[in-house]
Write a protein that holds these residues in place. Sequence first.
Motif, PDB file in Angstrom:
ATOM      1  N   LEU A  34     -22.230 -27.030  40.869  1.00  0.00           N
ATOM      2  CA  LEU A  34     -22.343 -25.579  40.747  1.00  0.00           C
ATOM      3  C   LEU A  34     -21.084 -25.084  40.054  1.00  0.00           C
ATOM      4  O   LEU A  34     -19.961 -25.397  40.461  1.00  0.00           O
ATOM      5  N   SER A  35     -21.267 -24.317  38.980  1.00  0.00           N
ATOM      6  CA  SER A  35     -20.140 -23.947  38.130  1.00  0.00           C
ATOM      7  C   SER A  35     -19.319 -22.785  38.663  1.00  0.00           C
ATOM      8  O   SER A  35     -18.109 -22.743  38.468  1.00  0.00           O
ATOM      9  N   THR A  36     -19.976 -21.839  39.314  1.00  0.00           N
ATOM     10  CA  THR A  36     -19.253 -20.647  39.755  1.00  0.00           C
ATOM     11  C   THR A  36     -20.003 -19.946  40.882  1.00  0.00           C
ATOM     12  O   THR A  36     -21.186 -20.181  41.090  1.00  0.00           O
ATOM     13  N   PHE A  37     -19.277 -19.091  41.587  1.00  0.00           N
ATOM     14  CA  PHE A  37     -19.856 -18.219  42.595  1.00  0.00           C
ATOM     15  C   PHE A  37     -20.207 -16.919  41.879  1.00  0.00           C
ATOM     16  O   PHE A  37     -19.337 -16.258  41.340  1.00  0.00           O
ATOM     17  N   SER A  38     -21.465 -16.531  41.858  1.00  0.00           N
ATOM     18  CA  SER A  38     -21.932 -15.384  41.080  1.00  0.00           C
ATOM     19  C   SER A  38     -22.479 -14.307  42.011  1.00  0.00           C
ATOM     20  O   SER A  38     -22.775 -14.577  43.171  1.00  0.00           O
ATOM     21  N   ASN A  39     -22.650 -13.102  41.468  1.00  0.00           N
ATOM     22  CA  ASN A  39     -23.384 -12.118  42.258  1.00  0.00           C
ATOM     23  C   ASN A  39     -24.878 -12.390  42.087  1.00  0.00           C
ATOM     24  O   ASN A  39     -25.301 -12.992  41.103  1.00  0.00           O
ATOM     25  N   ILE A  40     -25.651 -11.978  43.026  1.00  0.00           N
ATOM     26  CA  ILE A  40     -27.059 -12.352  43.076  1.00  0.00           C
ATOM     27  C   ILE A  40     -27.872 -11.773  41.915  1.00  0.00           C
ATOM     28  O   ILE A  40     -28.837 -12.381  41.461  1.00  0.00           O
ATOM     29  N   LEU A  43     -27.357 -14.212  38.834  1.00  0.00           N
ATOM     30  CA  LEU A  43     -27.419 -15.631  39.160  1.00  0.00           C
ATOM     31  C   LEU A  43     -28.138 -16.415  38.069  1.00  0.00           C
ATOM     32  O   LEU A  43     -29.231 -16.052  37.642  1.00  0.00           O
ATOM     33  N   LYS A  44     -27.491 -17.498  37.611  1.00  0.00           N
ATOM     34  CA  LYS A  44     -28.048 -18.362  36.566  1.00  0.00           C
ATOM     35  C   LYS A  44     -28.056 -19.800  37.054  1.00  0.00           C
ATOM     36  O   LYS A  44     -27.501 -20.117  38.106  1.00  0.00           O
ATOM     37  N   LYS A  45     -28.652 -20.659  36.252  1.00  0.00           N
ATOM     38  CA  LYS A  45     -28.711 -22.082  36.568  1.00  0.00           C
ATOM     39  C   LYS A  45     -27.297 -22.614  36.827  1.00  0.00           C
ATOM     40  O   LYS A  45     -26.350 -22.238  36.139  1.00  0.00           O
ATOM     41  N   ASN A  46     -27.170 -23.465  37.812  1.00  0.00           N
ATOM     42  CA  ASN A  46     -25.902 -24.094  38.203  1.00  0.00           C
ATOM     43  C   ASN A  46     -24.867 -23.101  38.721  1.00  0.00           C
ATOM     44  O   ASN A  46     -23.672 -23.377  38.691  1.00  0.00           O
ATOM     45  N   LYS A  60     -35.867  -9.313  45.252  1.00  0.00           N
ATOM     46  CA  LYS A  60     -36.957  -9.493  44.287  1.00  0.00           C
ATOM     47  C   LYS A  60     -37.194 -10.965  43.930  1.00  0.00           C
ATOM     48  O   LYS A  60     -38.073 -11.270  43.158  1.00  0.00           O
ATOM     49  N   GLY A  61     -36.398 -11.859  44.462  1.00  0.00           N
ATOM     50  CA  GLY A  61     -36.546 -13.276  44.158  1.00  0.00           C
ATOM     51  C   GLY A  61     -35.633 -13.712  43.030  1.00  0.00           C
ATOM     52  O   GLY A  61     -34.964 -12.906  42.405  1.00  0.00           O
ATOM     53  N   PHE A  62     -35.604 -15.015  42.790  1.00  0.00           N
ATOM     54  CA  PHE A  62     -34.780 -15.565  41.727  1.00  0.00           C
ATOM     55  C   PHE A  62     -35.424 -16.840  41.222  1.00  0.00           C
ATOM     56  O   PHE A  62     -36.185 -17.489  41.926  1.00  0.00           O
ATOM     57  N   LYS A  63     -35.153 -17.182  39.972  1.00  0.00           N
ATOM     58  CA  LYS A  63     -35.743 -18.404  39.437  1.00  0.00           C
ATOM     59  C   LYS A  63     -34.702 -19.480  39.183  1.00  0.00           C
ATOM     60  O   LYS A  63     -35.026 -20.649  39.151  1.00  0.00           O
ATOM     61  N   ASP A  64     -33.462 -19.099  38.964  1.00  0.00           N
ATOM     62  CA  ASP A  64     -32.403 -20.058  38.669  1.00  0.00           C
ATOM     63  C   ASP A  64     -31.291 -19.935  39.689  1.00  0.00           C
ATOM     64  O   ASP A  64     -31.163 -18.941  40.383  1.00  0.00           O
ATOM     65  N   GLY A  65     -30.449 -20.958  39.738  1.00  0.00           N
ATOM     66  CA  GLY A  65     -29.297 -20.929  40.615  1.00  0.00           C
ATOM     67  C   GLY A  65     -29.626 -21.375  42.026  1.00  0.00           C
ATOM     68  O   GLY A  65     -30.744 -21.788  42.332  1.00  0.00           O
ATOM     69  N   THR A  66     -28.631 -21.275  42.879  1.00  0.00           N
ATOM     70  CA  THR A  66     -28.725 -21.704  44.274  1.00  0.00           C
ATOM     71  C   THR A  66     -28.229 -20.578  45.164  1.00  0.00           C
ATOM     72  O   THR A  66     -27.236 -19.932  44.854  1.00  0.00           O
ATOM     73  N   LEU A  67     -28.931 -20.356  46.266  1.00  0.00           N
ATOM     74  CA  LEU A  67     -28.540 -19.320  47.224  1.00  0.00           C
ATOM     75  C   LEU A  67     -28.125 -19.937  48.546  1.00  0.00           C
ATOM     76  O   LEU A  67     -28.752 -20.881  49.028  1.00  0.00           O
ATOM     77  N   ILE A  68     -27.094 -19.351  49.139  1.00  0.00           N
ATOM     78  CA  ILE A  68     -26.742 -19.619  50.524  1.00  0.00           C
ATOM     79  C   ILE A  68     -27.524 -18.615  51.353  1.00  0.00           C
ATOM     80  O   ILE A  68     -27.514 -17.419  51.054  1.00  0.00           O
ATOM     81  N   CYS A  69     -28.222 -19.085  52.377  1.00  0.00           N
ATOM     82  CA  CYS A  69     -28.998 -18.174  53.222  1.00  0.00           C
ATOM     83  C   CYS A  69     -29.052 -18.697  54.647  1.00  0.00           C
ATOM     84  O   CYS A  69     -28.742 -19.851  54.910  1.00  0.00           O
TER      85      CYS A  69
END
Length: 126
Positions: A34-40, A43-46, A60-69
């Motif tokens: 994972l390249s960086t901590f982004s705002n939701i 959020l992009k791939k990696n 609203k959902g997301f298609k790329d990136g990773t979420l902590i939940c």
Amino acid sequence: MTPSFSKSLGPIKVGVIKECIKCELVNINENDCLSTFSNIQELKKNQLSFINDSEFSNFKGFKDGTLICSKSVFQKFKGSNSLIVVDDVQSAVATISNLFYRSFTQDEIKNLDKPKIGNNCTISDS
């Protein structure tokens, strides 16, 4: 979202994150980076972001990136999103943010570009 007051240390392997916090990995493996901590919203791939239980109803959902939940948010997800599921989202975010960013050293601060003030800027004393 790259904070200007700290130095990015990414990319970070997911396995390093898993060593620092108690978590379950969903649709992501320990060798992924994972390249960086982004705002939701951006959020992009990696990239990594997080969502709190209270925010999920407006999500609203997301298609790329990773979420902590949390585990309760995880149960509401449908699909093949990459997730890091934790008991305490705030604690996990605090710990993980220290992996991605550190404060600048004094030498790094001295080497930063001087601030530039553009046209039509208003600087106030308040």
